[in-house]
Design a protein around this motif. Structure first.
Motif, PDB file in Angstrom:
ATOM      1  N   ASP A  44     -50.507 -25.159  -2.003  1.00  0.00           N
ATOM      2  CA  ASP A  44     -49.727 -24.839  -0.816  1.00  0.00           C
ATOM      3  C   ASP A  44     -50.114 -23.451  -0.313  1.00  0.00           C
ATOM      4  N   VAL A  45     -50.877 -23.409   0.764  1.00  0.00           N
ATOM      5  CA  VAL A  45     -51.364 -22.141   1.306  1.00  0.00           C
ATOM      6  C   VAL A  45     -50.212 -21.230   1.708  1.00  0.00           C
ATOM      7  N   GLU A  46     -49.116 -21.804   2.144  1.00  0.00           N
ATOM      8  CA  GLU A  46     -47.986 -21.002   2.601  1.00  0.00           C
ATOM      9  C   GLU A  46     -47.341 -20.208   1.470  1.00  0.00           C
ATOM     10  N   ALA A  47     -47.677 -20.536   0.230  1.00  0.00           N
ATOM     11  CA  ALA A  47     -47.116 -19.814  -0.910  1.00  0.00           C
ATOM     12  C   ALA A  47     -47.869 -18.523  -1.202  1.00  0.00           C
ATOM     13  N   ILE A  48     -49.010 -18.313  -0.564  1.00  0.00           N
ATOM     14  CA  ILE A  48     -49.834 -17.143  -0.865  1.00  0.00           C
ATOM     15  C   ILE A  48     -49.094 -15.822  -0.638  1.00  0.00           C
ATOM     16  N   PRO A  49     -48.455 -15.615   0.520  1.00  0.00           N
ATOM     17  CA  PRO A  49     -47.790 -14.318   0.737  1.00  0.00           C
ATOM     18  C   PRO A  49     -46.711 -14.000  -0.299  1.00  0.00           C
ATOM     19  N   GLN A  50     -45.909 -15.026  -0.663  1.00  0.00           N
ATOM     20  CA  GLN A  50     -44.867 -14.774  -1.654  1.00  0.00           C
ATOM     21  C   GLN A  50     -45.451 -14.480  -3.027  1.00  0.00           C
ATOM     22  N   THR A  51     -46.542 -15.171  -3.354  1.00  0.00           N
ATOM     23  CA  THR A  51     -47.101 -15.043  -4.694  1.00  0.00           C
ATOM     24  C   THR A  51     -47.832 -13.720  -4.890  1.00  0.00           C
ATOM     25  N   ARG A  52     -48.395 -13.178  -3.826  1.00  0.00           N
ATOM     26  CA  ARG A  52     -49.160 -11.949  -3.973  1.00  0.00           C
ATOM     27  C   ARG A  52     -48.323 -10.828  -4.584  1.00  0.00           C
ATOM     28  N   GLN A  53     -47.038 -10.802  -4.239  1.00  0.00           N
ATOM     29  CA  GLN A  53     -46.183  -9.742  -4.760  1.00  0.00           C
ATOM     30  C   GLN A  53     -46.043  -9.837  -6.280  1.00  0.00           C
ATOM     31  N   TYR A  54     -46.221 -11.057  -6.829  1.00  0.00           N
ATOM     32  CA  TYR A  54     -46.100 -11.231  -8.269  1.00  0.00           C
ATOM     33  C   TYR A  54     -47.277 -10.639  -9.040  1.00  0.00           C
ATOM     34  N   LEU A  55     -48.352 -10.309  -8.347  1.00  0.00           N
ATOM     35  CA  LEU A  55     -49.480  -9.658  -9.019  1.00  0.00           C
ATOM     36  C   LEU A  55     -49.085  -8.292  -9.566  1.00  0.00           C
ATOM     37  N   ASN A  56     -47.996  -7.735  -9.046  1.00  0.00           N
ATOM     38  CA  ASN A  56     -47.525  -6.423  -9.502  1.00  0.00           C
ATOM     39  C   ASN A  56     -46.229  -6.528 -10.294  1.00  0.00           C
ATOM     40  N   SER A  57     -45.912  -7.726 -10.770  1.00  0.00           N
ATOM     41  CA  SER A  57     -44.712  -7.914 -11.572  1.00  0.00           C
ATOM     42  C   SER A  57     -44.797  -7.133 -12.877  1.00  0.00           C
ATOM     43  N   ASN A  58     -43.649  -6.759 -13.407  1.00  0.00           N
ATOM     44  CA  ASN A  58     -43.606  -6.096 -14.711  1.00  0.00           C
ATOM     45  C   ASN A  58     -43.832  -7.086 -15.849  1.00  0.00           C
ATOM     46  N   ASP A  59     -43.743  -8.369 -15.529  1.00  0.00           N
ATOM     47  CA  ASP A  59     -43.912  -9.423 -16.519  1.00  0.00           C
ATOM     48  C   ASP A  59     -45.389  -9.845 -16.562  1.00  0.00           C
ATOM     49  N   ILE A  60     -46.024  -9.640 -17.702  1.00  0.00           N
ATOM     50  CA  ILE A  60     -47.449  -9.964 -17.839  1.00  0.00           C
ATOM     51  C   ILE A  60     -47.711 -11.436 -17.564  1.00  0.00           C
ATOM     52  N   ALA A  61     -46.834 -12.309 -18.055  1.00  0.00           N
ATOM     53  CA  ALA A  61     -47.025 -13.741 -17.857  1.00  0.00           C
ATOM     54  C   ALA A  61     -46.988 -14.108 -16.382  1.00  0.00           C
ATOM     55  N   ARG A  72     -56.801 -21.652  -8.199  1.00  0.00           N
ATOM     56  CA  ARG A  72     -56.485 -23.075  -8.081  1.00  0.00           C
ATOM     57  C   ARG A  72     -56.384 -23.493  -6.624  1.00  0.00           C
ATOM     58  N   ILE A  73     -55.840 -22.605  -5.799  1.00  0.00           N
ATOM     59  CA  ILE A  73     -55.732 -22.955  -4.389  1.00  0.00           C
ATOM     60  C   ILE A  73     -57.066 -22.753  -3.675  1.00  0.00           C
ATOM     61  N   GLY A  74     -57.902 -21.839  -4.202  1.00  0.00           N
ATOM     62  CA  GLY A  74     -59.261 -21.684  -3.688  1.00  0.00           C
ATOM     63  C   GLY A  74     -59.417 -20.781  -2.485  1.00  0.00           C
ATOM     64  N   GLN A  75     -58.372 -20.067  -2.111  1.00  0.00           N
ATOM     65  CA  GLN A  75     -58.512 -19.159  -0.983  1.00  0.00           C
ATOM     66  C   GLN A  75     -57.469 -18.055  -1.043  1.00  0.00           C
ATOM     67  N   ALA A  76     -57.777 -16.956  -0.353  1.00  0.00           N
ATOM     68  CA  ALA A  76     -56.865 -15.816  -0.279  1.00  0.00           C
ATOM     69  C   ALA A  76     -57.366 -14.890   0.818  1.00  0.00           C
ATOM     70  N   ASP A  77     -56.512 -13.961   1.222  1.00  0.00           N
ATOM     71  CA  ASP A  77     -56.959 -12.994   2.217  1.00  0.00           C
ATOM     72  C   ASP A  77     -57.706 -11.859   1.534  1.00  0.00           C
ATOM     73  N   ALA A  78     -58.289 -10.988   2.333  1.00  0.00           N
ATOM     74  CA  ALA A  78     -59.136  -9.912   1.801  1.00  0.00           C
ATOM     75  C   ALA A  78     -58.356  -8.983   0.880  1.00  0.00           C
ATOM     76  N   GLU A  79     -57.116  -8.690   1.230  1.00  0.00           N
ATOM     77  CA  GLU A  79     -56.317  -7.779   0.415  1.00  0.00           C
ATOM     78  C   GLU A  79     -56.002  -8.391  -0.945  1.00  0.00           C
ATOM     79  N   THR A  80     -55.733  -9.678  -0.963  1.00  0.00           N
ATOM     80  CA  THR A  80     -55.454 -10.339  -2.241  1.00  0.00           C
ATOM     81  C   THR A  80     -56.699 -10.384  -3.117  1.00  0.00           C
ATOM     82  N   ILE A  81     -57.846 -10.663  -2.526  1.00  0.00           N
ATOM     83  CA  ILE A  81     -59.093 -10.641  -3.293  1.00  0.00           C
ATOM     84  C   ILE A  81     -59.326  -9.254  -3.878  1.00  0.00           C
ATOM     85  N   SER A  82     -59.041  -8.239  -3.093  1.00  0.00           N
ATOM     86  CA  SER A  82     -59.154  -6.863  -3.587  1.00  0.00           C
ATOM     87  C   SER A  82     -58.197  -6.628  -4.758  1.00  0.00           C
ATOM     88  N   ASP A  83     -56.987  -7.175  -4.648  1.00  0.00           N
ATOM     89  CA  ASP A  83     -56.015  -7.046  -5.737  1.00  0.00           C
ATOM     90  C   ASP A  83     -56.516  -7.737  -7.007  1.00  0.00           C
TER      91      ASP A  83
END
Length: 250
Positions: A44-61, A72-83
Motif C-alpha cells: 500500500d503506497v499510501e502507507a509510506i508517509p506514516q511509516t517513514r516516521q517509524y524509522l526514528n522510533s525508539n523501538d528497534i523492532a 517489500r513495497i519497492g518504492q520510496a521518495d528521495a528523503e526516505t531512501i536517504s533515511d
C-alpha cells in the motif's frame, strides 16, 4: 447550561485520565502502528508517509520493520531512501540489515532530472556495509548488490569489495552470487577458488555465478565442468539458474 457544560468537561477529563492510566491509548497506538506497517508490507503506497516516521522510533523492532517494509513495497521518495542509507551506515545491526536489504529493491517514486542519481549513493552505502562488523549486515548488503545486478543496474564498482568477501565464511557465497549477477567477468578466477574445499552452498553459488560470466578462462571452465559432472547438487543448481535465465530472456 454552564453547569452542565462544566460537568461534561469534568466527566470527559476523568474518562481521559482513566483511559490513559489503563494504557488504552498506548494499545491503540501500537495497533495503529502494526496496521500501518502491515499496509506497507502488502504494497500500500499510501502507507509510506506514516511509516517513514517509524524509522526514528525508539523501538528497534519497529525501526527494523519499517526499514524492511520499503523494500517489500519497492518504492520510496528521495528523503526516505536517504533515511535508509543513514540506517545502514549508523543504526544498530538489526535495523542496518533490514535497511540494506530494502535498498536492493527500492526505487524512487518521484520524478527527478536524473532518476538514477540516487543509485550512486545507495551503492556507496552498500559497498561500505560489506565491511560491517556484523555478518548479517554484510550479507544483506551483498544480497542488495546482487539484486541491483539482476535489475540491470551497473554495480561493478562493488567488485573489489565483493571479492574481499568471498572468503567470509558467513556470507561469502552471497558475494559470489552478487559477482555473477553484476557481470564481474574478471573475477572468475577468484570465484573458481570456491569450487574446491568449500561448503556445498559456496560451491553451488560459485558454480551458478560462473555460468553467468561466460566465456570463462579455459582452466576455470574445465574446473566448473568437472564439478558439475561429479556433484549432483551443483549440477541441479546450475540447471535451475539456466532455466531462470532463459525465462527472463523470454
Amino acid at each position: 447550561m454552564v453547569v452542565r457544560f462544566i460537568l461534561a468537561l469534568v466527566v470527559a477529563a476523568c474518562i481521559f485520565i482513566v483511559l490513559q492510566m489503563t494504557g488504552v491509548f498506548g494499545t491503540i497506538g501500537i495497533m495503529y502502528r502494526v496496521w500501518t506497517l502491515n499496509r506497507l508490507e502488502y504494497g500500500d503506497v499510501e502507507a509510506i508517509p506514516q511509516t517513514r516516521q517509524y524509522l526514528n522510533s525508539n523501538d528497534i523492532a519497529v525501526r527494523a520493520a519499517a526499514a524492511g517494509g520499503f523494500g517489500r513495497i519497492g518504492q520510496a521518495d528521495a528523503e526516505t531512501i536517504s533515511d535508509l542509507i543513514t540506517k545502514v551506515d549508523t543504526d544498530v545491526p538489526r535495523v542496518a540489515e533490514s535497511a540494506a536489504w530494502s535498498l536492493g529493491f527500492v526505487e524512487i517514486n518521484e520524478p527527478t532530472d536524473d532518476d538514477k542519481a540516487y543509485q550512486i549513493d545507495v551503492l556507496d552505502s552498500l559497498i561500505y556495509a560489506l565491511s560491517h562488523k556484523n555478518s548479517r549486515v554484510r550479507l544483506s548488503a551483498a544480497h542488495a548488490i546482487s539484486t541491483y545486478g539482476t535489475r540491470g543496474i551497473d554495480a561493478k564498482r562493488a567488485t573489489e569489495a565483493l571479492v574481499k568477501c568471498l572468503t567470509d565464511q558467513r556470507m561469502g557465497y552471497v558475494a559470489a552470487r552478487a559477482l555473477g549477477d553484476i557481470g564481474a567477468t574478471d573475477t572468475a578466477g577468484d570465484i573458481a577458488a570456491l569450487l574446491e574445499d568449500s561448503p556445498w552452498h559456496f560451491q553451488q553459488e560459485a558454480a551458478v555465478a560462473l555460468t553467468k560470466l561466460q566465456p570463462l578462462p579455459v582452466e576455470v571452465q574445465a574446473q566448473l565442468d568437472e564439478l558439475i559432472e561429479n556433484d549432483a547438487g551443483v549440477r541441479e543448481a546450475v540447471e535451475h539458474a539456466l532455466r531462470i535465465s532463459a525465462q527472463i530472456r523470454k
